[in-house]
Design an enzyme around this catalytic site. Structure first.
Site, mmCIF file in Angstrom:
data_model
loop_
_atom_site.group_PDB
_atom_site.id
_atom_site.type_symbol
_atom_site.label_atom_id
_atom_site.label_comp_id
_atom_site.label_asym_id
_atom_site.label_seq_id
_atom_site.Cartn_x
_atom_site.Cartn_y
_atom_site.Cartn_z
ATOM 1 N N HIS A 268 -9.026 0.937 -5.792
ATOM 2 C CA HIS A 268 -8.015 0.158 -5.043
ATOM 3 C C HIS A 268 -6.547 0.737 -5.188
ATOM 4 O O HIS A 268 -6.522 1.020 -6.393
ATOM 5 C CB HIS A 268 -8.243 -1.301 -5.476
ATOM 6 C CG HIS A 268 -9.309 -1.851 -5.272
ATOM 7 N ND1 HIS A 268 -9.954 -2.355 -4.286
ATOM 8 C CD2 HIS A 268 -10.463 -2.216 -6.265
ATOM 9 C CE1 HIS A 268 -11.269 -2.683 -4.169
ATOM 10 N NE2 HIS A 268 -11.457 -2.832 -5.634
ATOM 11 N N ILE A 269 -5.983 0.813 -4.074
ATOM 12 C CA ILE A 269 -4.549 1.213 -4.243
ATOM 13 C C ILE A 269 -3.578 0.218 -4.997
ATOM 14 O O ILE A 269 -2.839 0.572 -5.626
ATOM 15 C CB ILE A 269 -3.950 1.350 -2.617
ATOM 16 C CG1 ILE A 269 -4.616 2.459 -2.026
ATOM 17 C CG2 ILE A 269 -2.542 1.650 -2.659
ATOM 18 C CD1 ILE A 269 -4.427 2.686 -0.494
ATOM 19 N N SER A 270 -3.809 -0.955 -4.653
ATOM 20 C CA SER A 270 -3.450 -2.180 -5.011
ATOM 21 C C SER A 270 -4.202 -2.822 -6.312
ATOM 22 O O SER A 270 -5.193 -2.557 -6.838
ATOM 23 C CB SER A 270 -3.106 -3.442 -4.172
ATOM 24 O OG SER A 270 -4.266 -3.781 -3.824
ATOM 25 N N ASN B 240 -13.286 3.400 -1.940
ATOM 26 C CA ASN B 240 -12.426 1.919 -1.742
ATOM 27 C C ASN B 240 -12.891 1.361 -0.460
ATOM 28 O O ASN B 240 -12.611 1.606 0.499
ATOM 29 C CB ASN B 240 -10.995 2.641 -1.459
ATOM 30 C CG ASN B 240 -10.055 1.140 -1.561
ATOM 31 O OD1 ASN B 240 -10.369 0.209 -1.190
ATOM 32 N ND2 ASN B 240 -8.789 1.844 -1.425
ATOM 33 N N ASP C 137 -25.959 -2.778 -2.468
ATOM 34 C CA ASP C 137 -27.249 -2.495 -2.573
ATOM 35 C C ASP C 137 -27.554 -1.070 -2.168
ATOM 36 O O ASP C 137 -28.317 -0.285 -3.109
ATOM 37 C CB ASP C 137 -28.065 -3.403 -1.257
ATOM 38 C CG ASP C 137 -28.287 -4.562 -1.616
ATOM 39 O OD1 ASP C 137 -28.706 -5.475 -0.768
ATOM 40 O OD2 ASP C 137 -28.242 -4.948 -2.885
ATOM 41 N N TYR D 102 0.861 -1.184 0.002
ATOM 42 C CA TYR D 102 -0.057 -0.121 -0.019
ATOM 43 C C TYR D 102 0.749 1.158 -0.110
ATOM 44 O O TYR D 102 0.309 2.494 0.004
ATOM 45 C CB TYR D 102 -1.107 0.004 1.085
ATOM 46 C CG TYR D 102 -1.900 -1.280 1.002
ATOM 47 C CD1 TYR D 102 -1.762 -2.231 2.069
ATOM 48 C CD2 TYR D 102 -2.831 -1.450 0.156
ATOM 49 C CE1 TYR D 102 -2.792 -3.348 2.145
ATOM 50 C CE2 TYR D 102 -3.746 -2.380 0.217
ATOM 51 C CZ TYR D 102 -3.595 -3.360 0.916
ATOM 52 O OH TYR D 102 -4.487 -4.405 1.067
HETATM 53 C C1 DHK Z 1 -7.437 -2.478 0.122
HETATM 54 C C2 DHK Z 1 -7.804 -3.231 0.890
HETATM 55 O O1 DHK Z 1 -7.980 -3.074 2.514
HETATM 56 C C3 DHK Z 1 -7.936 -4.773 0.721
HETATM 57 O O2 DHK Z 1 -8.846 -5.564 1.409
HETATM 58 C C4 DHK Z 1 -8.242 -4.853 -0.684
HETATM 59 C C5 DHK Z 1 -7.408 -2.541 -1.304
HETATM 60 C C6 DHK Z 1 -7.400 -3.913 -1.583
HETATM 61 C C7 DHK Z 1 -6.524 -1.596 -1.901
HETATM 62 O O3 DHK Z 1 -5.949 -1.959 -2.624
HETATM 63 O O4 DHK Z 1 -6.861 -0.411 -1.682
HETATM 64 O O5 DHK Z 1 -8.114 -6.043 -1.257
#
Ligand code: DHK
Length: 147
Positions: A99-101, A73, A86, A24
């Site tokens: 998503h960051i990743s 996110n 929903d 992250y």
């Molecule tokens: C952040 C999380 O906490 C993970 O559960 C996800 C996501 C990815 C992110 O990449 O921001 O899988």
């Protein structure tokens, strides 16, 4: 007054900066909020984070009543929360999943997002800078008007 862009963050994202930096990065959530406000320029931003699913559902309800767009996110809830899906279904404006990743390069538990099926767009794998890209794209999208 222009309605704000809601930037919603799920569980554990309050630990950014020290949380699994190899995945992250080291940008904190406070720094990400500043990035979002800078990227939004004159557009208003409502920035929230919670480790509780009910708070994220409540934030989406606020956006339904008072928001122009949602950037979400949902973190781990991305893969489990039908309640969030929903709630997002009731939102009339654009929804960007963030998503960051790159979740598709992660373990299989992260491969199937429930949110993507109700999202206008999905942004992932750009690190914290993904928030800047998402907000800038949302500002352009809202300026362009209903699609
Ligand atoms: C952040 C999380 O906490 C993970 O559960 C996800 C996501 C990815 C992110 O990449 O921001 O899988």
């Amino acid at each position: 007054m222009q309605k704000p862009i809601y930037v919603l963050n799920g569980p554990n994202l309050n630990r950014l900066g020290t949380r699994e930096p190899e995945i992250y990065g080291t940008t904190t959530l406070a720094e990400i909020e500043a990035i979002c406000r800078d990227a939004a320029g004159a557009s208003r931003v409502e920035f929230r984070q919670s480790n509780a699913e009910c708070d994220l559902v409540a934030a989406i309800h606020d956006a339904i009543d008072h928001g122009a767009g949602i950037i979400v996110n949902a973190a781990g809830l991305t893969f489990t929360s039908i309640s969030i899906v929903d709630a997002l279904k009731m939102f009339a404006g654009p929804v960007f999943e963030l998503h960051i990743s790159n979740i598709h390069r992660r373990e299989p538990i992260y491969h199937h997002s429930l949110i993507s099926s109700v999202a206008t767009a999905v942004i992932m794998g750009l690190g914290a800078d993904g928030y800047r890209s998402a907000v800038e794209a949302m500002v352009r999208r809202l300026k362009a008007g209903p699609q």
